[in-house]
Write a protein that holds these residues in place. Sequence first.
Motif, PDB file in Angstrom:
ATOM      1  N   GLN A 125      19.297 -20.590  -3.239  1.00  0.00           N
ATOM      2  CA  GLN A 125      19.897 -20.525  -4.537  1.00  0.00           C
ATOM      3  C   GLN A 125      19.007 -21.229  -5.543  1.00  0.00           C
ATOM      4  N   VAL A 126      19.332 -21.031  -6.810  1.00  0.00           N
ATOM      5  CA  VAL A 126      18.602 -21.651  -7.901  1.00  0.00           C
ATOM      6  C   VAL A 126      19.314 -22.930  -8.309  1.00  0.00           C
ATOM      7  N   GLN A 127      18.538 -23.965  -8.529  1.00  0.00           N
ATOM      8  CA  GLN A 127      19.065 -25.208  -9.072  1.00  0.00           C
ATOM      9  C   GLN A 127      18.470 -25.423 -10.458  1.00  0.00           C
ATOM     10  N   LEU A 128      19.312 -25.831 -11.382  1.00  0.00           N
ATOM     11  CA  LEU A 128      18.895 -26.104 -12.747  1.00  0.00           C
ATOM     12  C   LEU A 128      19.331 -27.509 -13.113  1.00  0.00           C
ATOM     13  N   VAL A 129      18.415 -28.299 -13.609  1.00  0.00           N
ATOM     14  CA  VAL A 129      18.707 -29.680 -13.961  1.00  0.00           C
ATOM     15  C   VAL A 129      18.304 -29.920 -15.404  1.00  0.00           C
ATOM     16  N   GLU A 130      19.294 -30.231 -16.233  1.00  0.00           N
ATOM     17  CA  GLU A 130      19.050 -30.503 -17.639  1.00  0.00           C
ATOM     18  C   GLU A 130      18.820 -31.991 -17.867  1.00  0.00           C
ATOM     19  N   SER A 131      18.118 -32.288 -18.930  1.00  0.00           N
ATOM     20  CA  SER A 131      17.934 -33.667 -19.358  1.00  0.00           C
ATOM     21  C   SER A 131      17.669 -33.681 -20.856  1.00  0.00           C
ATOM     22  N   GLY A 132      17.773 -34.851 -21.443  1.00  0.00           N
ATOM     23  CA  GLY A 132      17.427 -35.019 -22.841  1.00  0.00           C
ATOM     24  C   GLY A 132      18.592 -35.174 -23.796  1.00  0.00           C
ATOM     25  N   GLY A 133      19.808 -35.011 -23.308  1.00  0.00           N
ATOM     26  CA  GLY A 133      20.954 -35.182 -24.178  1.00  0.00           C
ATOM     27  C   GLY A 133      21.160 -36.640 -24.545  1.00  0.00           C
ATOM     28  N   GLY A 134      22.025 -36.858 -25.510  1.00  0.00           N
ATOM     29  CA  GLY A 134      22.315 -38.208 -25.939  1.00  0.00           C
ATOM     30  C   GLY A 134      23.000 -38.228 -27.279  1.00  0.00           C
ATOM     31  N   LEU A 135      23.036 -39.411 -27.855  1.00  0.00           N
ATOM     32  CA  LEU A 135      23.655 -39.635 -29.158  1.00  0.00           C
ATOM     33  C   LEU A 135      22.587 -39.650 -30.233  1.00  0.00           C
ATOM     34  N   VAL A 136      22.812 -38.899 -31.283  1.00  0.00           N
ATOM     35  CA  VAL A 136      21.854 -38.817 -32.371  1.00  0.00           C
ATOM     36  C   VAL A 136      22.605 -38.785 -33.694  1.00  0.00           C
ATOM     37  N   HIS A 137      21.989 -39.325 -34.738  1.00  0.00           N
ATOM     38  CA  HIS A 137      22.594 -39.304 -36.057  1.00  0.00           C
ATOM     39  C   HIS A 137      22.445 -37.935 -36.700  1.00  0.00           C
ATOM     40  N   PRO A 138      23.352 -37.589 -37.613  1.00  0.00           N
ATOM     41  CA  PRO A 138      23.186 -36.339 -38.358  1.00  0.00           C
ATOM     42  C   PRO A 138      21.809 -36.271 -39.002  1.00  0.00           C
ATOM     43  N   GLY A 139      21.204 -35.105 -38.921  1.00  0.00           N
ATOM     44  CA  GLY A 139      19.857 -34.919 -39.427  1.00  0.00           C
ATOM     45  C   GLY A 139      18.770 -35.239 -38.428  1.00  0.00           C
ATOM     46  N   GLY A 140      19.141 -35.804 -37.302  1.00  0.00           N
ATOM     47  CA  GLY A 140      18.178 -36.172 -36.292  1.00  0.00           C
ATOM     48  C   GLY A 140      17.804 -35.023 -35.384  1.00  0.00           C
ATOM     49  N   SER A 141      17.017 -35.360 -34.372  1.00  0.00           N
ATOM     50  CA  SER A 141      16.489 -34.359 -33.456  1.00  0.00           C
ATOM     51  C   SER A 141      16.640 -34.805 -32.013  1.00  0.00           C
ATOM     52  N   LEU A 142      16.746 -33.843 -31.137  1.00  0.00           N
ATOM     53  CA  LEU A 142      16.714 -34.053 -29.703  1.00  0.00           C
ATOM     54  C   LEU A 142      15.957 -32.900 -29.068  1.00  0.00           C
ATOM     55  N   ARG A 143      15.354 -33.172 -27.931  1.00  0.00           N
ATOM     56  CA  ARG A 143      14.701 -32.131 -27.157  1.00  0.00           C
ATOM     57  C   ARG A 143      15.291 -32.109 -25.757  1.00  0.00           C
ATOM     58  N   LEU A 144      15.913 -31.000 -25.410  1.00  0.00           N
ATOM     59  CA  LEU A 144      16.483 -30.811 -24.089  1.00  0.00           C
ATOM     60  C   LEU A 144      15.471 -30.127 -23.182  1.00  0.00           C
TER      61      LEU A 144
END
Length: 122
Positions: free
Chosen positions: A1-20
């Motif tokens: 089977q395929v396994q998918l693992v996400e990372s990069g989430g979190g708390l950010v202020h409005p107007g900010g950026s995140l990379r998942l």
Amino acid sequence: QVQLVESGGGLVHPGGSLRLSCVASGTFSSMYMMAWYRQAPGKQRELVAVIGSNKIPKYADSVAGRFTISRDIAKNTVYLQMDSLTNEDTAVYYCYADRRWPPLASHAGGFWGLGTQVTVSS
């Protein structure tokens, strides 16, 4: 089977950026479509962005111009760069892979990550 693992989430202020990031392993094929979905509290899961092995991205209208999906074929990894984040982007973000596109209505045959929380708040 395929396994998918996400990372990069979190708390950010409005107007900010995140990379998942999402790393695929197992029986994953580079020919699979890869996508990001999200689900906000009290709402249905929705498609955010999708990209094939050709690296051509497509976006939901709600994120077009702010989010960028990309993938590294050699690393079996898909990314979601999220800029100009607003409270409306708060959700659990899920990585998805499927040999079919569009997926079956049931998403049978596709594979989901466990999700990563993105919270946009001041």
